[in-house]
Write an enzyme that holds these catalytic residues in place. Structure first.
Site, short mmCIF file in Angstrom:
data_model
loop_
_atom_site.label_atom_id
_atom_site.label_comp_id
_atom_site.label_asym_id
_atom_site.label_seq_id
_atom_site.Cartn_x
_atom_site.Cartn_y
_atom_site.Cartn_z
N HIS A 1 -3.75 0.82 -6.62
CA HIS A 1 -4.08 1.43 -5.34
C HIS A 1 -5.48 1.04 -4.89
CE1 HIS A 1 -5.49 4.73 -2.64
NE2 HIS A 1 -4.34 4.45 -2.07
N ASN B 1 -6.21 -0.85 -1.30
CA ASN B 1 -6.67 0.11 -0.29
C ASN B 1 -8.12 -0.09 0.15
OD1 ASN B 1 -6.28 2.81 1.22
ND2 ASN B 1 -8.11 3.18 -0.01
N HIS C 1 0.82 -1.21 0.00
CA HIS C 1 0.00 0.00 0.00
C HIS C 1 0.86 1.26 0.00
CE1 HIS C 1 -3.16 2.70 2.13
NE2 HIS C 1 -3.15 2.93 0.83
#
Length: 911
Positions: A745, A749, A532
């Site tokens: 992402h 996430n 991350h």
């Protein structure tokens, strides 16, 4: 071009001008006079000056200038709503009308703007027309170079002002605070063989008094320097603060005690009894709470045993730690924080946030509710199934670490396993046979977190007990490609005094279950620090800085990338100030503690840009074939699925052989379609401006951009870079960058609350080593052991609150396939082509949505559902999501409260 300046008398000397016919220019302008940033520091007026695009002044080598036109502030703006700007040279007429609001200063006209204030600050806004450097109109060449030179110039000495536009690189020397003492000292990351790291944005703060290699940071957390163009809006920043406050209020206050029978019949029973003896005006809420606490204490007392000794609780009444954790989520009323929790929060969250939490709770009794994390919404113990454990390595919040196990590697592992295995040797032999057969069938995998071994001596202690783990997993044959762990190695350093290294197979029952906790803990730390933070947030930051410094806003690639950089520098600065700092939230939650960022630096040594392209990543880890170029147009779906209008639906298909080792690998399957849609769009966009490889080679801005990324932004990583000297290499680099900021992402996430919101599924730290096998069966209270092994309740509650915060989409988010309402596509001759290709990109994303929906309906694809019944939607584009409101007028657009489970792929790393 338009030049503007503050009304402070700093007008430039007049140059010789011709005297042809006057032209009227019209457009739309909004003036921002926010407290953080004002283009006019004097706050009195703005002056516009236009430059000709095609006619050049031989003296200044710029486009010939217009007369100055003053625009006054406040009420005077309304009276001058149709101020005229006049050009004294023939030029193409660009029509716009002036519109003024007190708080906004936005240029929608095709012009450049150049303000000058008392501080000497200057600004150029480029026209909406896009040019490669070699195609720049003659009158704009020098201004284009001048603007880039300004952005590349070193910042002034001393602290920088909020309105300064300075883009420069710096190392991570602002995470520690050695002036607080040794416990807050952290190594500088970057420009070091031992601690390599991507560069961050330089902020200009003064160095620490006692250590001039460290940066001191701002006086207040939310007042750090970020260039004005990179700052998120005040509304979004406030929304993030509110989300943080709400998450802390939702989970941090003490969970309510289970009610008595009479409490259910009469919730105010205690209050009524108290008021029977004492006048209502004489007793406060605090007194009532004190009485309640006495009653609760009495309820928890155990009756003495018949032998007069301490009582032994009935096994049926044993405390269930899982029920305790579930108690964090139900609807409840809270009034205040526990004093000890408040003291711990004071060291972790900004004072502004904590004050808002305390003030909100002090106003009234708060009724809060929380949505259950997806992993337990259907079944509390779903995450403990071996197949669910394996599935999460393919479709959970960290699906990017698992890789194929090779025969040579397994042979070396077996030597280590032989030394550590203490069970039946026949079990070990059977395992070896099974794994070797799986390797031949390309269905053996490994989850490797053995890199931790060299850090364990430093990490273990202070209530943390961690192993370095390696887990072997085997997938079933198609079509039921469930994957499950078959062996776990848990290693400690050789001189460890705390425990012993172990090797386990599923026959070890309870110890096996405890071992999976340690594997999940390793994976959770790797996810937060590497998958991350490092592989998305940190590695992208140098690309943004280089783009601002080396690519003019007139450059087509600047325009292509700009939506994918929205708010990233600001959110990264927030992360460094609150989450990654010494003694901050991540160091408190993760078992890696104060060595968290040092570990992240160690794993940066493995990072290569060329392996960040999804096809190359999958080839490296789990596949044999690579996608050969952009996919063809969508193919027709042979099913009978029709749209509401009756038109035939289209499905997105791959051209080339894309045979996944695991066909039911949701991240890979959905991701490769998203990747290819991006690659197709980037290829079509670049085709408008670059006609051959030579155009790429001669683009001096692109060459300088790429060189700066390699030599300054990622200076510590020499491997993995290729030259951008062909059209294909340019498309590959841009596609990789856009994939990182959007698809990658989103995948790592937005599932954090769904999976990490249940601490037993993704514990961030563990406080006990594995017991010996004989001790397990002697242990009377297994739940007690689990409770002592998991993080303490404060850490679990804080972790849930953080997962809640990070998984929320903000109301201002712009998603993949959408365009920002503030920035329309360029007004160029090829606009219709770009608009057409972007429309095709959006249609491809819509087709991918249909593909994902269809796959999520196939229950035979077990890795899309698992025991927890969670459909894989982390890479679901959700093109139906509405655009953020353009108008800010009250009553017209109210931001909608978004559900924690809503999904979509944002354009940028903005949370």
């Amino acid at each position: 071009m338009v030049e503007t300046m503050g009304c402070c008398g700093l007008l430039q000397a007049r140059c010789h001008r011709h005297d042809p016919q006057k032209y009227i220019i019209q457009g739309e302008i909004e003036i921002d006079r926010s407290p953080w940033f004002s283009l006019c520091a004097s706050g009195s007026s703005v002056v516009f000056r236009l430059y000709s695009r095609d006619s050049m002044d031989p003296t200044t080598r710029k486009g010939i200038e217009s007369e100055n036109t003053f625009v006054m502030k406040g009420k005077e703006l309304e009276r001058k709503k149709h101020e005229v700007l006049s050009m004294k040279v023939p030029m193409k007429v660009i029509k716009f009308k002036l519109k003024f609001e007190e708080r906004k200063f936005h240029y929608c006209c095709g012009s450049w703007v150049y303000p000058i204030t008392k501080t000497g600050f200057k600004r150029i806004f480029f026209s909406d027309q896009l040019y490669l450097p070699t195609k720049t109109p003659q009158g704009l060449v020098e201004l284009r170079k001048k603007e880039l030179q300004k952005l590349q110039a070193p910042g002034p000495k001393g602290e920088w002002n909020p309105w300064d536009r300075i883009y420069d690189y710096d190392v991570y020397n602002n995470l520690g605070d050695p002036e607080k003492g040794r416990l807050y000292d952290r190594p500088v990351l970057g420009d070091s063989t031992n601690f390599p790291y991507p560069r961050r944005l330089k902020t200009g703060y003064l160095n620490c008094q006692h250590d001039h290699s460290r940066e001191s940071g701002p006086a207040r957390c939310f007042q750090f320097y970020v260039p004005p163009d990179e700052r998120m809006s005040d509304e979004k920043l406030q929304e993030l603060k509110n989300n943080f406050v709400e998450a802390l209020i939702r989970f941090l206050p003490p969970e309510p005690t289970l009610p008595h029978l009479w409490d259910g019949e009469c919730p105010d029973f205690v209050t009524k009894v108290a008021h029977f003896f004492v006048p209502k005006a004489a007793i406060s809420k605090k007194d009532v709470r004190f009485i309640r606490s006495i009653i609760d204490f009495c309820r928890k007392l155990k009756l003495p045993s018949s032998h007069g000794g301490p009582s032994r609780s009935d096994p049926s009444e044993e405390q269930d730690i899982f029920e305790d954790i579930i108690g964090f989520f139900p609807d409840k009323e809270v009034e205040e924080l526990d004093d000890s929790d408040k003291q711990r929060l004071e060291k972790l969250v900004p004072k502004e946030i904590l004050d808002q939490v305390v003030a909100t709770l002090a106003l009234k009794r708060q009724h809060v509710s929380a949505q259950l994390p997806s992993i337990i919404a259907e079944e509390k113990f779903a995450s403990f199934a071996d197949t669910e454990f394996g599935r999460q390595m393919l479709a959970g919040t960290n699906p990017v670490r698992i890789r194929r196990l090779k025969k040579e590697e397994f042979s070396l592992l077996m030597e280590s396993f032989q030394k550590k295995y203490q069970g039946n040797r026949n079990d070990l032999k059977a395992l070896e046979v099974d794994v070797e057969e799986a390797i031949k069938a390309s269905s053996a995998f490994i989850l490797d977190h053995h890199y931790l071994e060299q850090f364990l001596k430093m990490i273990n202690g202070k209530g943390v007990c961690a192993y370095a783990t390696r887990t072997i997993l085997i997938a079933d044959e198609r079509p039921y490609e469930t994957i499950k762990p078959v062996a776990i190695e848990l290693s400690l350093s050789e001189d460890s005094d705390d425990g012993c290294s172990m090797f386990l197979v599923p026959e070890n029952d309870l110890i096996w279950e405890f071992a999976k906790f340690h594997v999940a803990s390793n994976d959770a730390a790797y996810h937060q620090l590497v998958s991350h933070w490092l592989h998305t947030h940190a590695v992208v930051e140098p690309f943004i800085i280089a783009t601002r410094r080396q690519l003019s806003v007139m450059h087509p690639i600047h325009r292509l990338l700009d939506p994918h950089f929205k708010d990233t520098l600001h959110i990264n600065a927030l992360a460094r100030a609150v989450f990654l700092n010494a003694g901050g939230i991540l160091e408190t939650l993760l078992f890696t503690g104060e060595y968290s960022m040092e570990l992240s630096s160690h794993l940066y040594k493995e990072w290569r840009f060329d392996k960040q392209a999804l096809p190359e990543d999958l080839l490296e880890r789990v596949r044999d074939e690579v996608v050969s170029g952009p996919m063809e147009q969508v193919g027709r779906d042979k099913s009978s699925n029709k749209a509401a209008t009756g038109a035939e639906q289209t499905m997105f298909e791959v051209d080339a052989e894309v045979e996944l080792v695991l066909e039911d690998y949701p991240y890979a399957k959905d991701g490769i379609e998203i990747w290819t849609a991006i690659e197709t769009w980037v290829t079509e966009y670049c085709n408008v401006f670059y006609h051959n490889d030579n155009d790429v080679k001669e683009d001096e801005e692109i060459q300088e951009w790429w060189n700066e990324i390699k030599t300054r932004g990622h200076k510590d990583r020499n491997e993995g870079w290729y030259d951008i000297n062909t059209f294909e290499s340019l498309v590959k680099a841009l596609t990789t960058l856009i994939w990182i900021t959007s698809g990658l992402h989103a995948a790592v996430n937005f599932g954090q609350y769904g999976y990490g919101g249940w601490p037993p599924n993704r514990p961030m730290l563990l406080r006990k080593f594995l017991p010996k096998e004989e001790e397990v069966y002697e242990e009377v209270n297994i739940m007690k052991f689990v409770e002592e092994m998991l993080p303490d309740k404060f850490q679990m509650k804080l972790a849930i609150a953080v997962m809640d915060l990070l998984s929320r989409h903000t109301s201002e988010e712009v998603y993949l396939g959408q365009t920002s309402p503030q920035k329309e596509w360029p007004l160029i001759e090829d606009q219709s082509i770009i608009q057409k290709k972007f429309k095709e990109f959006r249609e491809n994303l819509e087709a991918i949505e249909r593909n994902i929906k269809e796959r999520n309906k196939e229950y035979i694809l077990m890795n899309r559902w698992g025991h927890a019944k969670i459909p894989y939607k982390l890479l679901y584009p959700d093109t139906s999501k509405p655009m953020p409101p353009i108008s800010k007028e009250k009553g017209k657009h109210q931001p909608e409260k978004m559900d924690i489970n809503e999904r979509g792929i944002p354009n940028s790393i903005s949370i």
